[in-house]
Every structure is written in C-alpha cells, then in structure tokens.
Design a protein around this motif. Structure first.
Motif, PDB file in Angstrom:
ATOM      1  N   THR A  56     -15.395   8.699  21.681  1.00  0.00           N
ATOM      2  CA  THR A  56     -16.384   9.734  21.376  1.00  0.00           C
ATOM      3  C   THR A  56     -15.963  11.096  21.917  1.00  0.00           C
ATOM      4  N   SER A  57     -16.681  12.123  21.489  1.00  0.00           N
ATOM      5  CA  SER A  57     -16.446  13.477  21.998  1.00  0.00           C
ATOM      6  C   SER A  57     -16.644  13.538  23.504  1.00  0.00           C
ATOM      7  N   THR A  58     -17.673  12.863  23.996  1.00  0.00           N
ATOM      8  CA  THR A  58     -17.960  12.853  25.437  1.00  0.00           C
ATOM      9  C   THR A  58     -16.794  12.254  26.219  1.00  0.00           C
ATOM     10  N   ASN A  59     -16.238  11.162  25.705  1.00  0.00           N
ATOM     11  CA  ASN A  59     -15.090  10.538  26.367  1.00  0.00           C
ATOM     12  C   ASN A  59     -13.891  11.482  26.378  1.00  0.00           C
ATOM     13  N   ALA A  60     -13.677  12.186  25.285  1.00  0.00           N
ATOM     14  CA  ALA A  60     -12.543  13.114  25.193  1.00  0.00           C
ATOM     15  C   ALA A  60     -12.696  14.264  26.186  1.00  0.00           C
ATOM     16  N   ILE A  61     -13.897  14.812  26.271  1.00  0.00           N
ATOM     17  CA  ILE A  61     -14.145  15.905  27.217  1.00  0.00           C
ATOM     18  C   ILE A  61     -13.873  15.438  28.640  1.00  0.00           C
ATOM     19  N   GLU A  62     -14.337  14.238  28.975  1.00  0.00           N
ATOM     20  CA  GLU A  62     -14.119  13.693  30.324  1.00  0.00           C
ATOM     21  C   GLU A  62     -12.636  13.480  30.603  1.00  0.00           C
ATOM     22  N   ALA A  63     -11.917  12.952  29.622  1.00  0.00           N
ATOM     23  CA  ALA A  63     -10.493  12.657  29.815  1.00  0.00           C
ATOM     24  C   ALA A  63      -9.673  13.931  30.022  1.00  0.00           C
ATOM     25  N   TYR A  64     -10.082  15.013  29.371  1.00  0.00           N
ATOM     26  CA  TYR A  64      -9.331  16.262  29.489  1.00  0.00           C
ATOM     27  C   TYR A  64      -9.869  17.167  30.603  1.00  0.00           C
ATOM     28  N   SER A  65     -11.193  17.331  30.649  1.00  0.00           N
ATOM     29  CA  SER A  65     -11.789  18.342  31.529  1.00  0.00           C
ATOM     30  C   SER A  65     -12.541  17.767  32.720  1.00  0.00           C
ATOM     31  N   GLY A  66     -12.600  16.449  32.848  1.00  0.00           N
ATOM     32  CA  GLY A  66     -13.341  15.812  33.929  1.00  0.00           C
ATOM     33  C   GLY A  66     -12.695  15.993  35.285  1.00  0.00           C
ATOM     34  N   ALA A  67     -13.359  15.441  36.304  1.00  0.00           N
ATOM     35  CA  ALA A  67     -12.895  15.601  37.689  1.00  0.00           C
ATOM     36  C   ALA A  67     -11.481  15.079  37.896  1.00  0.00           C
ATOM     37  N   ASN A  68     -11.112  14.030  37.159  1.00  0.00           N
ATOM     38  CA  ASN A  68      -9.754  13.482  37.225  1.00  0.00           C
ATOM     39  C   ASN A  68      -9.082  13.569  35.857  1.00  0.00           C
ATOM     40  N   GLY A  69      -9.387  14.653  35.156  1.00  0.00           N
ATOM     41  CA  GLY A  69      -8.895  14.819  33.798  1.00  0.00           C
ATOM     42  C   GLY A  69      -7.478  15.344  33.706  1.00  0.00           C
ATOM     43  N   ILE A  70      -6.966  15.303  32.517  1.00  0.00           N
ATOM     44  CA  ILE A  70      -5.593  15.733  32.242  1.00  0.00           C
ATOM     45  C   ILE A  70      -5.344  17.164  32.704  1.00  0.00           C
TER      46      ILE A  70
END
Length: 287
Positions: A56-70
C-alpha cells in the motif's frame, strides 16, 4: 511478489541485500548466502540499487520516509525503484524527497501476477527521468519480459491503475457470463472455448478463467488460493476511484467494480484470489 522477483535477480548474478517486515520471508535467501538486514535504512547503507515491492501507499511511505526508512541512509547517486502499486501522488512526493537526498526515484509497478514473477515474464510500467531508464531497464529486464517507459514519475502508477481497473471489469464480466451460460445449461469448458474463439475473448477468459475445472494452474483450480488477492484488487480500484475524482473522469463500470470487490472483502473473500468473484456471484442470490 518480491520473493520470486528477488530470485530472478539472483539467477542473473546480482548479490542481494534483503529486508522484509516478516523475517521468515528472508530465511531462504539467508540460507542461500545473501545478506539479510534489519531495516530499509540498512539496505540503503549497503546498496545503491534498491527495489521495493509493498502492498500500500502507507507501507511505501514508511519504507522510504519512516524512522528506519531508506532515506535515512541513502547514498547520493542511488537508484530507487518502487514496484508497488500506490497512489501516483505518493510516488511523486517520494520522488521529491529522494531527489533532495541526491538520489533518483522511479515508479515501476508490475502486471502479470505471481506466475509471471516466477517465470521472469512480468510487465513493468516505468515512470521517472528518461535518462535513468536504461539503468532501471537493466535490472527490471532480469525479472520481466516487458519493460515500458511511460513518462515522468507517477505515469507508471497511472498505467498500472488503468490496467487493473480494466482487469477487474473484464473479470467480473467473464464471471457473470460464465455463470449465466452455466445456468442456461451450457458446459463451462465448451462455453469458455467458444468465448475464446469469439469476440468476447479476454485475458480473464482465456488465461485466468474464474470457473473451477475450466483451466489448470490458475487460482480457480485451487479454491482461489494464491494469485492476486481480492483485498489488493479492491485497493487498486480505490486508487482508480481517487484518480478519477481528481481528474473528473467518469468511471461508471470502474466504480461498480470497486463496490463489488469491497462487498466481497466484507463477505469473507478478502484472502481469496480476485477471480473468486465467480464464486461470489454463484453464492449471492440477492442481486
């Protein structure tokens, strides 16, 4: 989807650095000698060519911009390819964030399902800076038979959303047609044969028939297990609905398809393949 895609990269000689929110999904790669890390940021620290595949979009945002994101550890000049199916607007926002870090972002959603992922025959619809397409194509060509440049960031998502809306409509149409024919006394295999040599032929009828017993090797032959989940189809149709609203585009059949797949999720079909719409129509007598 990510599992067979990663395996095809391995077959082409690429060493992998892998992260999955479910550690068990990485076990076979670890056993094969590939690096398994504990966060998307760790992937970015070790690799400069990164492919993400998320629900989902939420998962993508977390994976890129999250606390431990890319983006916490991405290196300048890295190429980041997102093969998730998400809102085109989210892809555009992620691209801006990535660009600020000195890296390149491309959206490259896929069509073909798990079967095509295993065989390396996916279709990739790619959006991003055209000058970077050749670098993306080199990687994506290891996993797909068709890698198509669509335009700027977000156009890959646009193409995928349009494709999946049409797929949902034709699957529902195929299921309704097969159900009607069966109730009129036609043998389902015979009806499918006639459809597939006539003007009603489509992918849902000739490659992914939703009627149990008509075809082997498809979800309908396995109690609708595997394949492309009803929840994901409902999600993609929601993206189409949002895009239609923002562009003031009438999608009468698309909206109806969205409603049907949402009802299926509410009726216990969420974990079944989207072709289970045939079973849903057979069991529901209230239309």
């Amino acid at each position: 989807m990510g599992n067979p895609m990663a395996k095809n990269l391995m077959k082409h000689g690429y060493p992998l650095v892998i992260y999955d929110v479910f550690p068990d999904a990485c076990k076979e790669f670890h056993d094969a000698g590939e690096q398994v890390v504990s966060s998307p940021a760790d992937v970015a620290e070790k690799a400069d060519r990164i492919i993400t595949m998320l629900p989902t979009s939420t998962n993508a945002i977390e994976a890129y911009s999250g606390a431990n994101g890319i983006l916490k550890k991405v290196k300048k000049g890295s190429l980041l390819i997102d093969s998730s199916t998400i809102d085109p607007a989210v892809s555009k926002e992620l691209a801006k964030e990535v660009e600020r870090m000195g890296a390149v972002f491309m959206d490259a959603p896929v069509s073909g399902g798990v079967g095509a992922a295993r065989s390396g025959n996916l279709t990739f619809m790619v959006g991003g800076v055209e000058e970077e397409f050749a670098a993306a194509q080199e990687l994506l060509g290891c996993m797909g038979a068709n890698v198509v440049y669509c335009g700027a960031v977000g156009t890959g998502q646009a193409a995928k959303i349009c494709n999946n809306m049409l797929l949902a409509i034709t699957m529902i149409g195929t299921a309704e047609t097969m159900n009607l024919g069966i109730r009129l006394g036609l043998d389902p295999k015979l009806l499918a044969k006639i459809l597939n040599m006539s003007s009603g032929r489509c992918w849902s009828s000739d490659t992914y028939n939703p009627v149990p017993g008509v075809m082997d090797g498809v979800p309908s032959a396995n109690n609708y297990q595997g394949g492309f989940g009803t929840t994901l189809m409902a999600k993609d149709l929601g993206l189409a609905q949002d895009s239609a609203t923002s562009t003031k585009s009438p999608i009468l059949l698309g909206s109806q398809a969205h409603q049907i797949y949402r009802m299926m999720c509410a009726k216990g079909y969420s974990k079944k393949d989207f072709s289970s719409v045939f079973q849903y129509l057979r069991e529901e007598e209230t239309f």
